[in-house]
Design an enzyme around this catalytic site. Structure first.
Site: not given
Lengths: 273, 405
Positions: A48, A59, A173
């Site tokens: 990725e 994040d 995912y």
């Protein structure tokens, strides 16, 4: 097709795959192809490539800092696509572009999809794009044979997991925990239940990410998931290394040890607390 | 230019093409839960009576609509009324929404609230409501804003809120929202995110507007009682856009009422020097529709879709995006938007202070400056309501720095 082949090969060998995340352009655009080749050689099954964004709200600190370094080095989405093109000259490792939605939207969905596909990318994941807002996006990515990977979360209901899987191609995912990205010591207790829920609604391969850093994590996931995504732990190696070559070696070392755990498993005793 | 092709004006949470829900998946189910809880609360008489009781007895509603006689005389233009949101408990309109969402958090059984703040007014409002309702409260605030709005940091801490400084990015409101969203993703099961403006993913822009719409409802009744006619113009400053939408909303059906939102023009028109998202007609550059922090709206950004730095002397207006409903009102030309400079806002703050004995917040001073700059265009019998969204106590350091040296 590269993503599908990779997961088919993993399934037939019964081995857990390793999906390796790094932020493109960290610390420089030239370093990224070297890192990707090192990761692929060490056994990473899918790579990725993170597209840096000014406001990475999903994040944790490690990837926030990587995004800042990448933006400082002049990385743009167009630059990341150029990196993909360079990587494709020497590697057929499956490549997924991992981005926030706005840079893709600003390039234009059509222009982005056509450029990403011709550069040799295999799939796209937009962190802040959910099935509800993604109709045009999915249609246009599919037209260019790009897999659309969406995130499932511990808070997603069964009904939503089915919807998310229905919009996904390549793999699903699954976010392991309610958290931002970042390495953690242990896996959450409710992860097996989440994986079972996801399995019951899809036949797609399932990759689990967020907080996975140690061989012990990987060995626990064997038999439960199809792949483990490792991101912040790799990005930390880049951050710590004194040179690009040093970083490439450290990345390869990390992936080799994860891959080893994926192939052979560890005894329960060695599993991190 | 790519746009959001599939959107329709009828989709929930959409304002024309703007709005929507662009968040990490972890937040989707919590957003659905919030939407359901909010819809239920709207129809729940006990929730509504508690909300109105707190607006009246805790916050101090209704606020006066004051005829600004000396300002009117001094400017020699339209008759000017001030909607005195600055008189509310904690000093700004932000308390209206904080009460609504605080009650909603309690109703949803969330023991902890988090909030972001720029000028600190929303942080203080959230902190006091949390104390009043017995909820734990954490407020994220950029460290640059903590410095320029130190009084509000002290007030939040006084009522038991934990203020966490945000060092990332430009260390202002945008970065505080990123950090609050990271907290929310992590603690979503126990925590309600008390977002302070008409920003973010659905249902926030609609819900916050509804909680603020009390401003316009009162103002409409008050002006009809005082003047026996509707206003010709509404003025309000626009950061995210909650005080302005709160005033505008009740007048949207009155075609004769012009609505003017005033943005922060900062130090100049180049990208990075201002926070004007809807003032391209004045030369302010860098705004295009895009996705930031959950919503599709006009965003200040560079060509690669990276969010731009902004500047405003006013922390509450120093933000690169605008509430999605404002983007839609601007596209339809139902409301007009323009920007005034830092200096014009400072001058306007002094003007109001001396003409009326009211020290406005720097944010609200932008609205006054916008009115002043528009003076040549008014007719003599024009009637203005200007939303005085907050008081200037928090800005005294800035005011003194500019005038006392």
């Amino acid at each position: 097709m590269r993503i599908r082949s990779a997961f088919e090969a993993l399934r037939s060998s019964g081995e857990l795959g390793i999906v390796a995340y790094i932020t493109a352009g960290d610390p420089s655009l030239d370093a990224t192809p070297k890192f990707v080749l090192a990761l692929a050689e060490a056994g990473a099954d899918v790579i990725e490539l993170g597209v840096p964004f000014s406001d990475p709200l999903a994040d944790g600190p490690t990837i926030q800092r990587a995004s800042e370094r990448a933006l400082k080095s002049g990385t743009t989405l167009a630059g990341v696509l150029e990196i993909v093109r360079r990587i494709r000259k020497s590697s057929q490792v499956p490549l997924v572009l991992f981005s926030y939605y706005n840079p893709i939207l600003q390039m234009g969905l059509e222009k982005f999809a056509s450029a990403a596909a011709s550069a040799g990318a295999d799939g796209v994941l937009a962190t802040d794009l959910t099935p509800e807002e993604s109709e045009d996006y999915r249609r246009i990515m599919r037209l260019h044979s790009l897999d659309t990977i969406f995130l499932g979360a511990p808070t997603s209901t069964d009904e939503r997991l089915a919807k998310i899987a229905g919009c996904s191609s390549g793999f699903l995912y699954l976010i392991s925990r309610t958290d931002v990205t970042g390495a953690k010591d242990s896996l959450p207790d409710d992860l097996p239940a989440l994986l079972r829920r996801a399995r019951s609604v899809t036949v797609l391969p399932i990759a689990v990410g967020f907080g996975i850093s140690l061989p012990g994590h990987v060995s626990v996931l064997g038999g439960l998931a199809d792949a483990a995504v490792v991101g912040s732990a790799l990005v930390s190696e880049i951050e710590k290394a004194k040179s690009v070559d040093g970083a490439a070696n450290a990345l390869a070392e990390r992936v080799r040890s994860l891959k080893e755990a994926a192939r052979h498993g560890l005894s329960r005793r060695e599993v991190a607390p | 230019m790519s746009s959001i092709l599939q959107s329709s004006a009828t989709a929930p949470g959409r304002f024309g093409p703007y709005g929507g829900r662009y968040v990490p998946e972890t937040l989707m189910v919590p957003l659905f839960e919030l939407e359901r809880a909010y819809e239920a609360a709207k129809a729940d008489p006990s929730f509504q009576s508690r909300f109105h009781d707190l607006l009246k007895n805790f916050a101090g509603r209704p606020t006066p609509l004051q005829f600004a006689s000396r300002l009117t005389e001094k400017l020699g233009g339209p008759r000017i009324y001030l909607k005195r949101e600055d008189l509310l408990h904690t000093g700004a309109h932000k308390i209206n929404n904080a009460i609504g969402q605080g009650l909603l958090a309690a109703k949803m059984g969330k023991p902890r609230i988090i909030a972001e703040t720029g000028a600190g007014q929303h942080g203080v409002a959230s902190a006091t409501v949390a104390a009043h309702l017995g909820l734990e409260c954490v407020v994220y605030m950029g460290t640059e804003d903590m410095e320029r709005q130190a009084l509000n940091v002290a007030r939040m801490r006084m009522v038991g809120t934990q203020v966490i400084g945000v060092e990332s990015g430009s260390r202002t409101l945008k970065d505080a929202i990123n950090e609050a969203m990271r907290d929310w993703v992590t603690n979503v099961r126990s925590t309600h995110y008390l977002l302070g403006s008409v920003l973010g993913a659905h249902p926030y822009p609609t819900m916050v507007r509804d909680f603020q719409a009390v401003i316009g409802r009162e103002a409409r009744e008050q002006i009809l009682a005082a003047e026996k006619r509707l206003p010709t113009h509404l003025f309000a400053c626009v950061g995210g856009g909650s005080n302005s939408i709160g005033l505008f909303h009740q007048f949207l059906g009155d075609a004769s009422v012009k609505m003017i939102g005033i943005e922060a023009g900062g130090r100049g028109a180049a990208l990075g020097e201002h926070a004007a998202r809807l003032a391209a007609h004045q030369g302010f550059s860098g705004a295009r529709p895009g996705v930031l922090q959950g919503t599709y709206t006009y965003v200040l950004q560079n060509e690669d879709g990276q969010i731009a730095a902004t500047h405003s002397i006013s922390a509450g207006l120093d933000y690169p995006a605008i509430g999605p409903e404002h983007s839609w009102l601007a596209d339809q030309r139902r409301a007009e938007y323009s920007a005034v400079s830092d200096q014009a806002a400072l001058d306007a703050a002094r003007l109001l202070s001396r003409a009326e004995g009211i020290i406005p917040a720097l944010e609200s001073a932008h609205a006054i400056a916008g009115l002043v700059e528009r003076l040549p265009q008014f007719k003599k019998d024009d009637l203005v309501i200007l939303n005085l969204s907050g008081r200037g106590d928090k800005d005294m350091d800035t005011y003194q720095k500019h005038w006392v040296q």
